[in-house]
Scaffold this motif. Sequence first.
Motif, PDB file in Angstrom:
ATOM      1  N   ARG A   1       0.845  -1.213   0.000  1.00 23.47           N
ATOM      2  CA  ARG A   1       0.000   0.000   0.000  1.00 23.47           C
ATOM      3  C   ARG A   1       0.873   1.253   0.000  1.00 23.47           C
ATOM      4  NH1 ARG A   1      -4.604  -0.831  -2.037  1.00 23.47           N
ATOM      5  NH2 ARG A   1      -5.216   1.166  -1.204  1.00 23.47           N
ATOM      6  N   LEU A   2       1.968   1.240   0.741  1.00 22.38           N
ATOM      7  CA  LEU A   2       2.879   2.375   0.773  1.00 22.38           C
ATOM      8  C   LEU A   2       3.537   2.584  -0.589  1.00 22.38           C
ATOM      9  CD1 LEU A   2       4.344   4.580   2.420  1.00 22.38           C
ATOM     10  CD2 LEU A   2       6.046   2.831   3.009  1.00 22.38           C
ATOM     11  N   CYS A   3       4.020   1.516  -1.206  1.00 16.32           N
ATOM     12  CA  CYS A   3       4.649   1.642  -2.531  1.00 16.32           C
ATOM     13  C   CYS A   3       3.639   2.080  -3.579  1.00 16.32           C
ATOM     14  CB  CYS A   3       5.278   0.314  -2.944  1.00 16.32           C
ATOM     15  SG  CYS A   3       6.846  -0.001  -2.153  1.00 16.32           S
ATOM     16  N   LEU A   4       2.423   1.636  -3.453  1.00 15.18           N
ATOM     17  CA  LEU A   4       1.384   2.044  -4.397  1.00 15.18           C
ATOM     18  C   LEU A   4       1.133   3.544  -4.299  1.00 15.18           C
ATOM     19  CD1 LEU A   4      -0.685   1.090  -6.485  1.00 15.18           C
ATOM     20  CD2 LEU A   4      -2.275   0.721  -4.596  1.00 15.18           C
ATOM     21  N   ARG A   5       1.058   4.044  -3.101  1.00 14.79           N
ATOM     22  CA  ARG A   5       0.851   5.481  -2.920  1.00 14.79           C
ATOM     23  C   ARG A   5       2.047   6.288  -3.434  1.00 14.79           C
ATOM     24  NH1 ARG A   5      -1.909   8.457   1.948  1.00 14.79           N
ATOM     25  NH2 ARG A   5      -3.476   7.103   1.078  1.00 14.79           N
ATOM     26  N   LEU A   6       3.247   5.835  -3.123  1.00 16.67           N
ATOM     27  CA  LEU A   6       4.443   6.558  -3.562  1.00 16.67           C
ATOM     28  C   LEU A   6       4.623   6.506  -5.074  1.00 16.67           C
ATOM     29  CD1 LEU A   6       6.965   5.459  -0.791  1.00 16.67           C
ATOM     30  CD2 LEU A   6       5.857   7.676  -1.027  1.00 16.67           C
ATOM     31  N   SER A   7       4.314   5.359  -5.685  1.00 18.85           N
ATOM     32  CA  SER A   7       4.503   5.256  -7.139  1.00 18.85           C
ATOM     33  C   SER A   7       3.415   5.992  -7.907  1.00 18.85           C
ATOM     34  CB  SER A   7       4.577   3.792  -7.565  1.00 18.85           C
ATOM     35  OG  SER A   7       3.354   3.138  -7.356  1.00 18.85           O
ATOM     36  N   ARG A   8       2.241   6.118  -7.343  1.00 14.80           N
ATOM     37  CA  ARG A   8       1.185   6.896  -8.019  1.00 14.80           C
ATOM     38  C   ARG A   8       1.544   8.375  -8.070  1.00 14.80           C
ATOM     39  NH1 ARG A   8      -4.452   4.255  -5.992  1.00 14.80           N
ATOM     40  NH2 ARG A   8      -4.475   2.566  -7.521  1.00 14.80           N
ATOM     41  N   GLN A   9       2.255   8.852  -7.081  1.00 12.00           N
ATOM     42  CA  GLN A   9       2.657  10.259  -7.075  1.00 12.00           C
ATOM     43  C   GLN A   9       3.713  10.543  -8.127  1.00 12.00           C
ATOM     44  OE1 GLN A   9       3.975  10.852  -3.073  1.00 12.00           O
ATOM     45  NE2 GLN A   9       1.913  10.934  -2.229  1.00 12.00           N
ATOM     46  N   GLN A  10       4.469   9.538  -8.538  1.00  4.71           N
ATOM     47  CA  GLN A  10       5.576   9.711  -9.493  1.00  4.71           C
ATOM     48  C   GLN A  10       5.284   9.069 -10.846  1.00  4.71           C
ATOM     49  OE1 GLN A  10       8.396  11.403  -8.842  1.00  4.71           O
ATOM     50  NE2 GLN A  10       7.813  11.878  -6.754  1.00  4.71           N
ATOM     51  N   GLN A  11       4.037   8.820 -11.202  1.00  8.86           N
ATOM     52  CA  GLN A  11       3.634   8.204 -12.463  1.00  8.86           C
ATOM     53  C   GLN A  11       4.326   6.863 -12.709  1.00  8.86           C
ATOM     54  OE1 GLN A  11       4.675  11.605 -12.667  1.00  8.86           O
ATOM     55  NE2 GLN A  11       2.592  12.390 -12.593  1.00  8.86           N
ATOM     56  N   GLY A  12       4.304   5.988 -11.738  1.00  7.33           N
ATOM     57  CA  GLY A  12       4.850   4.645 -11.885  1.00  7.33           C
ATOM     58  C   GLY A  12       6.266   4.469 -11.371  1.00  7.33           C
ATOM     59  N   TRP A  13       6.975   5.542 -11.146  1.00  6.99           N
ATOM     60  CA  TRP A  13       8.336   5.462 -10.609  1.00  6.99           C
ATOM     61  C   TRP A  13       8.273   5.410  -9.092  1.00  6.99           C
ATOM     62  CZ3 TRP A  13      12.830   5.249 -13.444  1.00  6.99           C
ATOM     63  CH2 TRP A  13      12.728   5.497 -14.817  1.00  6.99           C
ATOM     64  N   LEU A  14       9.069   4.567  -8.507  1.00  9.20           N
ATOM     65  CA  LEU A  14       9.245   4.576  -7.051  1.00  9.20           C
ATOM     66  C   LEU A  14      10.524   5.353  -6.800  1.00  9.20           C
ATOM     67  CD1 LEU A  14       8.213   3.638  -4.310  1.00  9.20           C
ATOM     68  CD2 LEU A  14       9.564   1.559  -4.595  1.00  9.20           C
ATOM     69  N   SER A  15      10.390   6.522  -6.208  1.00 10.31           N
ATOM     70  CA  SER A  15      11.536   7.424  -6.026  1.00 10.31           C
ATOM     71  C   SER A  15      12.583   6.787  -5.115  1.00 10.31           C
ATOM     72  CB  SER A  15      11.067   8.752  -5.443  1.00 10.31           C
ATOM     73  OG  SER A  15      10.576   8.552  -4.131  1.00 10.31           O
ATOM     74  N   TRP A  16      13.801   7.300  -5.212  1.00  9.73           N
ATOM     75  CA  TRP A  16      14.885   6.772  -4.375  1.00  9.73           C
ATOM     76  C   TRP A  16      14.600   6.932  -2.889  1.00  9.73           C
ATOM     77  CZ3 TRP A  16      17.508   3.255  -6.437  1.00  9.73           C
ATOM     78  CH2 TRP A  16      17.848   3.294  -7.781  1.00  9.73           C
ATOM     79  N   PRO A  17      14.071   8.088  -2.439  1.00  6.50           N
ATOM     80  CA  PRO A  17      13.687   8.141  -1.012  1.00  6.50           C
ATOM     81  C   PRO A  17      12.598   7.127  -0.664  1.00  6.50           C
ATOM     82  CG  PRO A  17      13.857  10.355  -1.900  1.00  6.50           C
ATOM     83  CD  PRO A  17      13.985   9.420  -3.061  1.00  6.50           C
ATOM     84  N   GLY A  18      11.690   6.844  -1.617  1.00  8.62           N
ATOM     85  CA  GLY A  18      10.665   5.831  -1.386  1.00  8.62           C
ATOM     86  C   GLY A  18      11.248   4.438  -1.280  1.00  8.62           C
ATOM     87  N   VAL A  19      12.237   4.144  -2.119  1.00  9.03           N
ATOM     88  CA  VAL A  19      12.908   2.834  -2.062  1.00  9.03           C
ATOM     89  C   VAL A  19      13.598   2.678  -0.711  1.00  9.03           C
ATOM     90  CG1 VAL A  19      14.783   1.456  -3.030  1.00  9.03           C
ATOM     91  CG2 VAL A  19      13.210   2.645  -4.556  1.00  9.03           C
ATOM     92  N   ILE A  20      14.324   3.709  -0.311  1.00  7.68           N
ATOM     93  CA  ILE A  20      15.048   3.642   0.967  1.00  7.68           C
ATOM     94  C   ILE A  20      14.072   3.533   2.127  1.00  7.68           C
ATOM     95  CG2 ILE A  20      16.541   4.960   2.516  1.00  7.68           C
ATOM     96  CD1 ILE A  20      17.925   6.028  -0.053  1.00  7.68           C
ATOM     97  N   MET A  21      12.985   4.321   2.070  1.00  9.09           N
ATOM     98  CA  MET A  21      12.016   4.300   3.162  1.00  9.09           C
ATOM     99  C   MET A  21      11.359   2.931   3.292  1.00  9.09           C
ATOM    100  SD  MET A  21       8.776   6.796   3.932  1.00  9.09           S
ATOM    101  CE  MET A  21       7.965   6.476   2.409  1.00  9.09           C
ATOM    102  N   THR A  22      10.945   2.326   2.176  1.00 10.47           N
ATOM    103  CA  THR A  22      10.300   1.015   2.265  1.00 10.47           C
ATOM    104  C   THR A  22      11.284  -0.082   2.627  1.00 10.47           C
ATOM    105  OG1 THR A  22      10.510   0.770  -0.129  1.00 10.47           O
ATOM    106  CG2 THR A  22       8.406   1.567   0.702  1.00 10.47           C
ATOM    107  N   ALA A  23      12.516   0.017   2.151  1.00  9.77           N
ATOM    108  CA  ALA A  23      13.513  -1.001   2.487  1.00  9.77           C
ATOM    109  C   ALA A  23      13.920  -0.936   3.953  1.00  9.77           C
ATOM    110  CB  ALA A  23      14.740  -0.857   1.594  1.00  9.77           C
ATOM    111  N   VAL A  24      13.937   0.253   4.528  1.00 15.01           N
ATOM    112  CA  VAL A  24      14.282   0.395   5.941  1.00 15.01           C
ATOM    113  C   VAL A  24      13.075   0.102   6.827  1.00 15.01           C
ATOM    114  CG1 VAL A  24      14.965   2.089   7.691  1.00 15.01           C
ATOM    115  CG2 VAL A  24      16.199   1.968   5.539  1.00 15.01           C
TER     116      VAL A  24
END
Length: 188
Positions: A144-167
């Motif tokens: 759900r978190l990745c879905l919200r973050l990727s919708r804001q970036q038109q399908g891209w999961l931003s680097w801060p989003g990758v780090i945030m979800t991985a941590v």
Amino acid sequence: MSPDISGLLLLAPLVLYLLHALWRLIASDSLPAVLAFIGAYFICAVLFRLTLPTLAMVPVWLPFLYPYAWTGIAALLLACGTLQVGRSGIRLQGVPPLMAAYALSQLCLHLGLVTLSTVLAGRPLQAYAMLPPLVAAGGYLLYRLCLRLSRQQQGWLSWPGVIMTAVAAPLLLGWAAELVVPLLLRYV
């Protein structure tokens, strides 16, 4: 609480997790995703067979007990063929957005578990192996978190989003395991 009810409550997140993964897969209508999930099942079956060689039916039923391992391997296989890395982050090229967010969330979950488990004294990996319902619930929350973050970036999961979800994945699992295990030992 009776053993039947507590067992069903513990199996419910796993069944829902697997049904959600299959629903995402069917709704995506993506051939690479389907092939990745089929290949991941066989990889899981071989790994579980090598791990537990004395039990004959382990390759058949154990991937269903650890569906997040199955989806993690499928996400890795899907990323091997479709991952696009850019300045704005990562995305799965040619994969529908909901399936891409699901695969990226599972990829980040496993990336975080592998990289931060040594820092957190192995607690996330212990939860990964011993608390499948907890990992399934955490995997869904990360989706759900990745879905919200990727919708804001038109399908891209931003680097801060990758780090945030991985941590967030190992921290969430380690923290929740410390809270849930004493409760389970007391009431189940």
